[in-house]
Design an enzyme around this catalytic site. Structure first.
Site, PDB file in Angstrom:
ATOM      1  N   LYS A   1       0.833  -1.212   0.000  1.00 42.74           N
ATOM      2  CA  LYS A   1       0.000   0.000   0.000  1.00 42.74           C
ATOM      3  C   LYS A   1       0.865   1.259   0.000  1.00 42.74           C
ATOM      4  CE  LYS A   1      -1.698   1.685   4.022  1.00 42.74           C
ATOM      5  NZ  LYS A   1      -1.418   3.112   4.197  1.00 42.74           N
ATOM      6  N   ASN A   2       1.859   1.289   0.889  1.00 47.31           N
ATOM      7  CA  ASN A   2       2.615   2.533   1.056  1.00 47.31           C
ATOM      8  C   ASN A   2       3.608   2.774  -0.063  1.00 47.31           C
ATOM      9  OD1 ASN A   2       1.100   3.038   3.248  1.00 47.31           O
ATOM     10  ND2 ASN A   2       2.661   2.526   4.768  1.00 47.31           N
TER      11      ASN A   2
ATOM     12  N   ARG B   1      -4.334  10.327   3.860  1.00 44.49           N
ATOM     13  CA  ARG B   1      -3.098  11.067   4.099  1.00 44.49           C
ATOM     14  C   ARG B   1      -2.116  10.981   2.924  1.00 44.49           C
ATOM     15  NH1 ARG B   1       0.198  14.282   7.589  1.00 44.49           N
ATOM     16  NH2 ARG B   1       2.297  13.598   7.236  1.00 44.49           N
TER      17      ARG B   1
ATOM     18  N   ASP C   1      -5.299   8.412   9.061  1.00 47.73           N
ATOM     19  CA  ASP C   1      -5.567   7.661  10.277  1.00 47.73           C
ATOM     20  C   ASP C   1      -5.704   8.580  11.461  1.00 47.73           C
ATOM     21  OD1 ASP C   1      -5.588   5.065   9.304  1.00 47.73           O
ATOM     22  OD2 ASP C   1      -3.422   5.199   9.023  1.00 47.73           O
TER      23      ASP C   1
ATOM     24  N   ASP D   1       4.292   0.680  12.220  1.00 49.20           N
ATOM     25  CA  ASP D   1       3.140  -0.066  11.694  1.00 49.20           C
ATOM     26  C   ASP D   1       3.118  -1.512  12.190  1.00 49.20           C
ATOM     27  OD1 ASP D   1       2.216   1.979   9.534  1.00 49.20           O
ATOM     28  OD2 ASP D   1       4.375   1.799   9.365  1.00 49.20           O
TER      29      ASP D   1
HETATM   30  N1  EPU Z   1       6.179  14.555  10.693  1.00 42.17           N
HETATM   31  C1  EPU Z   1       6.236  15.885  10.992  1.00 42.17           C
HETATM   32  N2  EPU Z   1       6.233  16.766   9.958  1.00 42.17           N
HETATM   33  C2  EPU Z   1       6.201  16.385   8.675  1.00 42.17           C
HETATM   34  C3  EPU Z   1       6.136  15.004   8.371  1.00 42.17           C
HETATM   35  C4  EPU Z   1       6.133  14.112   9.406  1.00 42.17           C
HETATM   36  O1  EPU Z   1       6.278  16.260  12.142  1.00 42.17           O
HETATM   37  O2  EPU Z   1       6.235  17.256   7.792  1.00 42.17           O
HETATM   38  C5  EPU Z   1       6.180  13.576  11.787  1.00 42.17           C
HETATM   39  C6  EPU Z   1       4.871  12.797  11.830  1.00 42.17           C
HETATM   40  O3  EPU Z   1       3.865  13.504  12.507  1.00 42.17           O
HETATM   41  C7  EPU Z   1       5.306  11.541  12.536  1.00 42.17           C
HETATM   42  C8  EPU Z   1       6.722  11.316  12.017  1.00 42.17           C
HETATM   43  O4  EPU Z   1       7.159  12.580  11.546  1.00 42.17           O
HETATM   44  O5  EPU Z   1       5.356  11.748  13.922  1.00 42.17           O
HETATM   45  C9  EPU Z   1       6.843  10.281  10.926  1.00 42.17           C
HETATM   46  O6  EPU Z   1       6.012  10.599   9.848  1.00 42.17           O
HETATM   47  P1  EPU Z   1       6.314  10.160   8.343  1.00 42.17           P
HETATM   48  O7  EPU Z   1       6.290  11.387   7.515  1.00 42.17           O
HETATM   49  O8  EPU Z   1       7.549   9.322   8.300  1.00 42.17           O
HETATM   50  O9  EPU Z   1       5.077   9.246   8.017  1.00 42.17           O
HETATM   51  P2  EPU Z   1       4.084   9.342   6.807  1.00 42.17           P
HETATM   52  O10 EPU Z   1       4.845   9.529   5.539  1.00 42.17           O
HETATM   53  O11 EPU Z   1       2.992  10.271   7.122  1.00 42.17           O
HETATM   54  C10 EPU Z   1       4.201   6.771   6.303  1.00 42.17           C
HETATM   55  C11 EPU Z   1       3.225   5.652   6.169  1.00 42.17           C
HETATM   56  C12 EPU Z   1       2.677   5.268   7.517  1.00 42.17           C
HETATM   57  C13 EPU Z   1       3.831   4.914   8.424  1.00 42.17           C
HETATM   58  C14 EPU Z   1       4.849   6.043   8.479  1.00 42.17           C
HETATM   59  C15 EPU Z   1       6.075   5.738   9.295  1.00 42.17           C
HETATM   60  C16 EPU Z   1       2.229   6.058   4.015  1.00 42.17           C
HETATM   61  C17 EPU Z   1       1.008   6.398   3.245  1.00 42.17           C
HETATM   62  N3  EPU Z   1       2.109   6.063   5.325  1.00 42.17           N
HETATM   63  O12 EPU Z   1       3.466   7.873   6.818  1.00 42.17           O
HETATM   64  O13 EPU Z   1       1.888   4.106   7.307  1.00 42.17           O
HETATM   65  O14 EPU Z   1       3.338   4.653   9.720  1.00 42.17           O
HETATM   66  O15 EPU Z   1       5.265   6.380   7.149  1.00 42.17           O
HETATM   67  O16 EPU Z   1       6.743   4.653   8.762  1.00 42.17           O
HETATM   68  O17 EPU Z   1       3.272   5.749   3.432  1.00 42.17           O
HETATM   69  C18 EPU Z   1      -0.019   2.730   7.496  1.00 42.17           C
HETATM   70  O18 EPU Z   1       0.330   2.124   6.486  1.00 42.17           O
HETATM   71  O19 EPU Z   1      -0.911   2.290   8.247  1.00 42.17           O
HETATM   72  C19 EPU Z   1       0.614   3.985   7.835  1.00 42.17           C
HETATM   73  C20 EPU Z   1       0.044   4.869   8.605  1.00 42.17           C
END
Ligand code: EPU
Length: 422
Positions: free
Chosen positions: A27-28, A96, A120, A308
């Site tokens: 998915k990601n 997201r 989420d 995750d």
């Molecule tokens: N963060 C910030 N500012 C930003 C971006 C992120 O503060 O500009 C913080 C977030 O709030 C969080 C941390 O940094 O505390 C990590 O966030 P990250 O950006 O790495 O996560 P994401 O890209 O929003 C993806 C996956 C998530 C997974 C995370 C961490 C996707 C669509 N989602 O999210 O997957 O938990 O990386 O590995 O790729 C899931 O599949 O269920 C899921 C939520």
């Protein structure tokens, strides 16, 4: 097609799991690959595409901008021409990962509008690092209650140092940099396999990216990209769900297509608990010997134990022998499912970003509710080892990330059914 309606998983505990299950595409990864298609005109074809709700949302998002999409089992074709670089609020708020179109749209059109990100329900999830990285490349943003409007008539390469290795920020900046003038270097980049998959597709499209999968990614800007064909990597989080299932229920299974080299740390962790895993020519072989031992763990960016995985690991620890301390380092508030496990008889206390999990011999079936994709799957997994029937009420979260969790677990011999919520 999967749907976003309220479903109940009905889990009746049974015996050990046996057999094999095929892990779908990630998915990601696929959602970002789909976003990247907006950067090149023509017809892109993605293979190993999971049949999940979030792929449907991304198709709708691309269509709303003017692309056409065509799905058949395991495949999505996306035809891109001129697009309107506006990602509407009503779609972005559903998912997201829609934020992944920001970098590509700015790169190709010099303008992008993005509704406020949804996704989420586990705490505040800002995009400040995405925006400041894109600003380093010359973009400017105005924010309002409705979302963000970005302008980038002339993206220029630059050095971006991320305060945290954010997956989404790394991807957005990498995609924008592909069409910026000159060289971009992203330091403290996220190293997740999904980022390397995205870079690999972008390179096929004509991008010049090196270092993906490491903490420093270098991108030499190019002026034009072309449509390509690409196969999505397997979903390591789905694979970890099945590992946990065999850990809870015991048994011996083959996770077809799963990639051990993407899952070293989680395999090591469950190995310390007593679950045996090994790479197999066709995927990952796993054997659960019975009750596992507790180990402490903390979530970290890749290659650490992914946030995750944590709900599944907590479900395992809930019935393991001993006490474990689990620390969440990525998302505040990602412990909501713990209350549901406690309803099932688990002995877990949370304090801020820590949980103390005192393993009990057995959980008991109960009526519980899922709050996000992974929490829902973890409750289903936990229920495999409970005494009595468990009902997991899920308002569409699980189908956002799993093509057919119940069917896959049934293929391994578990008794898991779904029905519309009563
Ligand atoms: N963060 C910030 N500012 C930003 C971006 C992120 O503060 O500009 C913080 C977030 O709030 C969080 C941390 O940094 O505390 C990590 O966030 P990250 O950006 O790495 O996560 P994401 O890209 O929003 C993806 C996956 C998530 C997974 C995370 C961490 C996707 C669509 N989602 O999210 O997957 O938990 O990386 O590995 O790729 C899931 O599949 O269920 C899921 C939520």
């Amino acid at each position: 097609m999967t749907s976003h309606s309220t479903t109940e998983f009905v889990v009746t505990p049974g015996g050990r799991l046996e057999g094999e299950v095929t892990v779908s595409g990630a998915k990601n990864s696929v959602l970002k690959l789909m976003a990247a298609t907006t950067m090149a005109s023509g017809t892109h074809t993605l293979y190993n595409v999971p049949d999940i709700f979030d792929v449907e949302v991304m198709c709708r998002l691309l269509e709303s901008m003017g692309a056409t999409t065509n799905r058949r089992p395991g495949v999505v074709e996306i035809t891109v021409g001129e697009l309107t670089p506006v990602a509407p609020f009503e779609l972005v708020e559903q998912m997201r990962a829609s934020t992944a179109v920001l970098g590509p749209l700015l790169a190709r059109f010099g303008h992008a509008e993005l509704g406020i990100p949804g996704g989420d329900d586990f705490g505040h999830r800002p995009i400040d690092m995405h925006l400041s990285g894109l600003e380093t490349l010359g973009a400017t943003f105005t924010s309002s209650a409705d979302g963000v409007v970005g302008e980038a008539p002339d993206l220029m390469g630059g050095d971006v140092l991320l305060a945290f290795p954010s997956v989404g920020a790394t991807e957005n900046i990498m995609m924008a940099a592909v069409m910026a003038k000159g060289t971009t270097r992203i330091e403290n980049a996220a190293r997740e396999p999904e980022i390397a998959d995205l870079a690999s597709m972008l390179n096929k499209m004509g991008a010049r990216i090196t270092g993906s999968g490491s903490s420093t990614i270098t991108i030499e800007g190019v002026t034009e990209l072309e449509a390509v064909t690409h196969r999505v990597i397997p979903d390591r989080i789905q694979a970890a769900t099945f590992l946990a299932a065999v850990g809870v229920a015991g048994g011996e299974v083959l996770l077809r297509e799963a990639r051990y080299d993407h899952m070293d740390m989680v395999c090591q962790k469950v190995g310390e608990m007593g679950l045996r895993t090994s790479p197999d020519r066709n995927g990952i072989w796993a054997m659960g010997p019975g009750r596992l031992n507790s180990v402490d763990l903390q979530t970290l960016p890749y290659p650490g134990v992914a946030t995750d995985y944590k709900p599944f690991l907590v479900a395992l620890l809930a019935v393991a022998d001993g006490t474990a301390i689990v620390t969440e380092n990525l998302f505040a508030g990602r412990f909501r499912y713990v209350d549901e496990l406690v309803t099932m008889g688990a002995n877990i206390r949370t304090d801020g970003n820590h949980a103390i999990v005192r393993g009990v011999e057995r959980l008991r079936g109960a009526r519980v509710k899922s709050h996000d994709i992974r929490a829902g799957a973890a409750l289903v997994v936990a229920a495999l080892g409970a005494d009595g029937e468990t009902i997991v009420i899920d308002d569409g979260h699980v189908s956002r990330g799993y093509p057919d969790l119940a069917g896959d677990l049934r293929a391994l011999g578990a008794s898991v059914e779904t029905r519309p919520a009563s």
